[in-house]
Design a protein around this motif. Structure first.
Motif, short mmCIF file in Angstrom:
data_model
loop_
_atom_site.label_atom_id
_atom_site.label_comp_id
_atom_site.label_asym_id
_atom_site.label_seq_id
_atom_site.Cartn_x
_atom_site.Cartn_y
_atom_site.Cartn_z
N ARG A 1 23.51 55.16 13.59
CA ARG A 1 24.94 55.68 13.16
C ARG A 1 25.87 54.65 13.46
N GLU A 2 26.21 53.82 14.67
CA GLU A 2 27.06 52.81 14.74
C GLU A 2 26.95 51.64 13.66
N VAL A 3 25.72 51.15 13.49
CA VAL A 3 25.39 49.94 12.37
C VAL A 3 25.99 50.84 10.98
N VAL A 4 25.62 51.70 10.67
CA VAL A 4 25.97 52.52 9.41
C VAL A 4 27.54 52.47 9.50
N ASP B 1 18.33 57.10 17.57
CA ASP B 1 19.54 56.84 18.73
C ASP B 1 19.32 55.39 19.10
N GLU B 2 18.44 54.48 18.86
CA GLU B 2 18.27 53.03 19.00
C GLU B 2 17.60 52.54 17.99
N GLY C 1 13.97 44.08 15.97
CA GLY C 1 13.42 43.60 14.84
C GLY C 1 14.05 43.96 13.62
N THR C 2 14.06 45.55 13.70
CA THR C 2 14.62 46.08 12.49
C THR C 2 16.10 45.91 12.57
N LEU C 3 17.12 45.53 13.45
CA LEU C 3 18.35 45.11 13.35
C LEU C 3 18.27 43.96 12.66
#
Length: 83
Positions: free
Chosen positions: A9-12, A53-54, A58-60
Motif C-alpha cells: 500500500r505504501e508503494v501504491v 504487509d511487506e 526482489g519484487t520491489l
C-alpha cells in the motif's frame, strides 16, 4: 541509505500520488497500476504491486524496473521520502 522494506500500500500510494500512475483495478490482492506519458504516446507502463504487509526485495526491484526507475537505491529513497 534508504530503507528497502515497504508495504504494498505504501508503494501504491507513492506511485499513484507522486509518480503519475493510475490504479485501474485490483486482481485478488494485487493492484494493477498504469502509466501513460502525457506527451510521448509510446511511453506506457504497467506495474503490478502485491498489497502485502511487506513487499519482498526482489519484487520491489521488479516494480522499480517496470515503473521506469533506473536506480533501485534512488527508487527506494524516493518511496521512503514520499510515503
Amino acid at each position: 541509505m534508504a530503507r528497502r522494506t515497504f508495504s504494498g500500500r505504501e508503494v501504491v500510494k507513492v506511485l499513484v500520488n507522486r509518480g503519475g500512475f493510475e490504479w485501474r483495478r485490483t486482481a485478488g490482492d494485487h493492484a494493477q497500476l498504469y502509466y501513460e506519458h502525457p506527451t510521448y504516446e509510446e511511453d506506457k507502463r504497467h506495474v503490478t504491486v502485491p498489497l502485502h504487509d511487506e513487499v519482498r526485495k526482489g519484487t520491489l526491484r521488479n516494480i522499480a524496473e517496470s515503473g521506469g526507475a533506473r536506480d533501485f537505491d534512488a527508487f527506494c529513497a524516493w518511496i521512503d521520502r514520499n510515503s
